[in-house]
Design an enzyme around this catalytic site. Structure first.
Site, PDB file in Angstrom:
ATOM      1  N   ASP A 284     -28.251  -6.672  42.634  1.00  0.00           N
ATOM      2  CA  ASP A 284     -26.616  -6.300  42.665  1.00  0.00           C
ATOM      3  C   ASP A 284     -26.203  -6.668  44.088  1.00  0.00           C
ATOM      4  O   ASP A 284     -26.812  -7.217  44.959  1.00  0.00           O
ATOM      5  CB  ASP A 284     -26.747  -4.801  42.468  1.00  0.00           C
ATOM      6  CG  ASP A 284     -25.326  -4.526  42.248  1.00  0.00           C
ATOM      7  OD1 ASP A 284     -24.344  -5.246  42.059  1.00  0.00           O
ATOM      8  OD2 ASP A 284     -24.891  -3.306  41.669  1.00  0.00           O
TER       9      ASP A 284
HETATM   10  C1  BGC Z   1     -21.807  -3.351  41.527  1.00  0.00           C
HETATM   11  C2  BGC Z   1     -21.996  -4.235  40.283  1.00  0.00           C
HETATM   12  C3  BGC Z   1     -21.005  -5.468  39.903  1.00  0.00           C
HETATM   13  C4  BGC Z   1     -21.230  -6.401  41.644  1.00  0.00           C
HETATM   14  C5  BGC Z   1     -20.414  -7.441  41.296  1.00  0.00           C
HETATM   15  C6  BGC Z   1     -21.522  -4.268  42.703  1.00  0.00           C
HETATM   16  O1  BGC Z   1     -20.991  -3.586  43.870  1.00  0.00           O
HETATM   17  O2  BGC Z   1     -22.428  -2.534  41.481  1.00  0.00           O
HETATM   18  O3  BGC Z   1     -21.783  -3.219  38.980  1.00  0.00           O
HETATM   19  O4  BGC Z   1     -21.258  -6.252  39.073  1.00  0.00           O
HETATM   20  O5  BGC Z   1     -20.830  -5.323  42.401  1.00  0.00           O
HETATM   21  O6  BGC Z   1     -18.834  -7.280  41.532  1.00  0.00           O
END
Ligand code: BGC
Length: 757
Positions: A284
């Protein structure tokens, strides 16, 4: 004859298996050859996923992407919009790097791309897997028409704590429903052939247990038994893997004391070895360097841990790119580990057809004609209406088109708030508000007057925090009383007051946890003033999570929970208020009476001291509130009424692999054609480990005309009785089972069977 059919079927299946095998062989050969040509730095470049500065969804974003691409330091980019920009960046990769390896373009296409559907919690309330899949299909079509090949969806974290803002992105508290949705979403995005230009790679997230963050606080610690992981939190991820999802995102939280981003047991053992996942794993957003704050090592160490755990791609952290060469030299990781990660990413690009044509998804013609089309918007309107949950109706809804309506509330005319969290591709200037929806629906006869009535929140600082990304409701500088007085004046001549209240779009979603689940005080005060007029008040409730609605449930005439229903929300709301569509959504998450009850979910354990109905000393309960939710899982009303006949079982004594048929007649006794979600639950009465008091094992959404009866039949086999025992072995155990059928998790009728091996 039968033999021939069987033979043909066997031939077809073996033909498919053979052609898949030869496709795989061709891919392995291609990727193998390419890998052999790559330098170490080129390989590490493939593992690097920076965010575009087009828009930022996390804490930081890497800049200067183009020069990084040219330097061969990028494998993919996310959150960049438009065919023109994507094509330009792809050209850098293809024309200016030695091996011309195309980039992978990702984005958070969570509940629609430009045409926005209800937030996932709302989508799950449709209990309609065809609609869920359809929404993902349309999203994939639109995103791919705009250059995107990869979405960070579906999010299938089980959610049982409404304080957590990200419950809005999930499918609620139930294992079975969530797993069904995971499957439908993956199929909707990826279709049957990933190489087609209108299918995209899905990414199931956030693996794992992110929904169990303590205290509902985002990014917080999770800690649970393996038995609970395997029986409750894991199955939705596993369902996505079984459906062939191409990628997995690991979560921010720790699992068993080790952050998921560096958890070898979680990624390598469970995901890859036990579940046979063969796609790639992405971290993530800065999830890998965040392991430093978790306290498991310095920058170099956490990157080693992550690669060793089996994470292939580093989202935004840039540590794979910058530290793995040193770690390789020092013998902390092996060349084979880097090669494997790179291979998995190249394979994904191969499956998407990017090596055949890097511009496969850069079709300006498609972008101009297939995005936000009238047809897609019409489907979004239909789907939105299906997600609404009618929580209460004192016979005021639907109302006739000739009624005089006073529309009041800060969410009544708030375009920016219709699409809800994670609608990064939306053009909110085109969203339909409740005011527009109602005014258009009533046309000439229209008799709608509007007043804002209150701000979103009294507290300016809180309001700022809850509207940081611009999904704001411009603050009104009048006093609360002045605004209420205006609302009362406007309502004076009306027959019905429609109060559009609740959360603003950014009050749920990432980093939007709340400790108080009431409708904000400013709005509640307004609602009380409206109710005091004595006129019927319909609460059109906007929310990204279960709220505590005790006062509202007792005092308003009707509550229609509309979540954040997407770009066509206002039209869909008008459709339901005016009876053009009969509401049929059912909750996928229990609504508590009090925030002190959470986590509150229907499929809990019985404990050694279960409660009867109301307080008893030395029972598992509270002094000040019962154990019941205000609205249970599976609950939702209709403009019609459905009568459940007596449940019938094909047998009450079963042996081995037999099938139990459970049937029940459902009759529409109301005046409207309507849909009902018939639910089947079981309870395993005695087990080697304790079993939940209820578990959903089937559901069927049926449509009935007034007076019509339909028989709903469920089939249960021992597969539905299986659970992971204390040795984590999946099996079922002989004994007594309750079989329950009903319109929600609370109001069920129950019969017993005995089932032995
Ligand atoms: C979130 C994810 C997301 C990623 C990209 C993160 O902060 O937890 O769900 O896909 O950002 O934007």
């Amino acid at each position: 004859m039968k033999k021939n059919v069987l033979l043909i079927a066997v031939l077809i299946i073996s033909q498919i298996a053979y052609s898949q095998k030869s496709k795989d062989a061709a891919m392995h050969q291609f990727v193998g050859k390419l890998l052999a040509k790559m330098t170490l730095q080129e390989k590490l470049g493939q593992l690097n996923l920076p965010a575009s500065s087009d828009f930022v969804t996390g804490q930081v974003s890497s800049s200067d992407i183009a020069s990084k691409v040219i330097a061969g330091n990028v494998g993919g980019v996310f959150n960049i919009r438009s065919v023109t920009k994507i094509k330009e960046l792809q050209e850098y990769a293809v024309n200016k790097t030695r091996l011309k390896i195309p980039l992978l373009f990702g984005m958070d296409v969570i509940h629609g791309y430009r045409t926005i559907f209800p937030i996932p919690l709302g989508m799950s309330s449709t209990w309609d897997m065809q609609l869920v899949e359809r929404s993902a299909r349309i999203a994939a079509n639109e995103a791919s028409a705009d250059g995107i090949q990869w979405t960070f969806s579906p999010m299938v974290d089980l959610t049982r704590d409404p304080r957590w803002g990200r419950v809005s992105e999930g499918n609620g508290e139930d294992v079975f429903l969530s797993a069904a949705i995971a499957k439908a979403m993956v199929h909707g995005y990826q279709g049957d052939d990933l190489s087609l230009p209108n299918t995209i790679l899905a990414c199931v997230k956030h693996y794992a247990l992110y929904g169990a963050a303590e205290g509902g606080r985002d990014y917080n610690t999770t800690d649970m038994s393996r038995v609970r992981m395997y029986n409750e939190y894991f199955p939705p991820y596993k369902a996505a893997i079984d459906a062939g999802v191409g990628s997995v995102m690991v979560s921010f939280n720790e699992v068993d004391g080790i952050p998921a981003s560096g958890n070898k047991w979680l990624v390598d053992d469970v995901l890859r070895r036990q579940w046979k996942f063969n796609g790639f794993v992405v971290s993530d957003y800065t999830g890998i360097p965040e392991m430093m704050a978790h306290g498991v090592g310095d920058f170099q160490t956490v990157n080693v841990k992550s690669l060793q755990a089996g994470v292939d791609m580093d989202m935004v952290g840039e540590g794979f790119l910058t530290t793995l060469t040193k770690s390789l030299k020092e013998g902390k990781i092996s060349q084979a580990q880097i090669d494997k990660a790179c291979e998995r990413i190249l394979e994904a690009k191969y499956k998407l057809g990017l090596f055949d044509d890097p511009y496969r998804y850069c079709n300006a013609q498609r972008s101009a004609t297939e995005v936000f089309t009238a047809a897609n918007r019409a489907e979004a309107r239909t789907i939105a209406a299906q997600s609404f949950v009618l929580l209460k109706n004192n016979q005021v809804l639907p109302f006739a088109a000739n009624k005089k309506i006073a529309l009041v509330g800060p969410l009544a005319n708030a375009k920016e708030n219709m699409t809800g969290t994670w609608s990064v591709g939306a053009d909110n200037s085109k969203s339909i508000t409740v005011l527009k929806g109602l005014t258009d629906a009533l046309g000439e006869r229209g008799n709608v007057v509007y007043a804002k009535g209150s701000n979103l929140e009294d507290d300016i600082e809180l309001e700022k925090r809850a509207t940081m990304f611009g999904k704001d409701i411009p603050r009104d500088n009048r006093t609360a009383d002045e605004m209420i007085q205006e609302a009362l004046k406007v309502s004076a001549g009306s027959d019905i007051i429609v109060a559009a209240l609740g959360e603003g779009a950014e009050m749920s979603g990432e980093s939007a946890s709340r400790s108080n689940l009431d409708i904000p005080e400013a709005q509640k005060r307004l609602l009380k003033a409206l109710v005091a007029t004595g006129k019927p008040v319909v609460l059109v409730l906007f929310t990204g999570r279960p709220l505590t609605l005790n006062w509202e449930a007792a005092n308003v005439s009707a509550i229609l929970n509309v979540w954040f229903a997407g770009s066509e929300a206002g039209d869909a709301i008008a459709d339901v208020l005016l009876g053009k569509v009969n509401p049929s959504g059912k909750l996928s998450m229990s609504f508590p009476q009090s925030v002190g009850q959470v986590p509150l979910y229907y499929n809990h354990k019985n404990t050694g001291r279960p409660l009867g109905t109301w307080f008893e000393k030395y029972r598992s309960n509270y002094l000040d509130v019962s154990n019941e939710p205000l609205y249970p899982f599976g609950y939702g009303l209709s403009y019609s009424q459905f009568e459940y006949g007596k449940m019938e079982l094909s047998a009450t004594q079963l042996k081995g692999n037999q099938t139990l048929r459970v049937s029940v007649d459902i009759k529409n006794t109301g005046a409207f054609t309507g849909k009902e979600v018939v639910q089947l639950y079981i309870r395993d009465m005695v087990g080697s480990i304790t079993r939940p008091v209820k578990e959903l094992k089937g559901f069927d959404k049926i449509e009935l005309a007034p007076g019509q009866t339909k028989k709903v039949i469920f089939e249960l086999t021992p597969a539905s009785l299986k659970f992971y025992n204390s040795e984590l072995k999946l099996d079922w155990e002989s004994g007594d089972f309750q079989i329950m059928v009903g319109p929600n998790a609370k109001d069920v009728s129950t019969m017993k069977v005995n089932w032995v091996k």
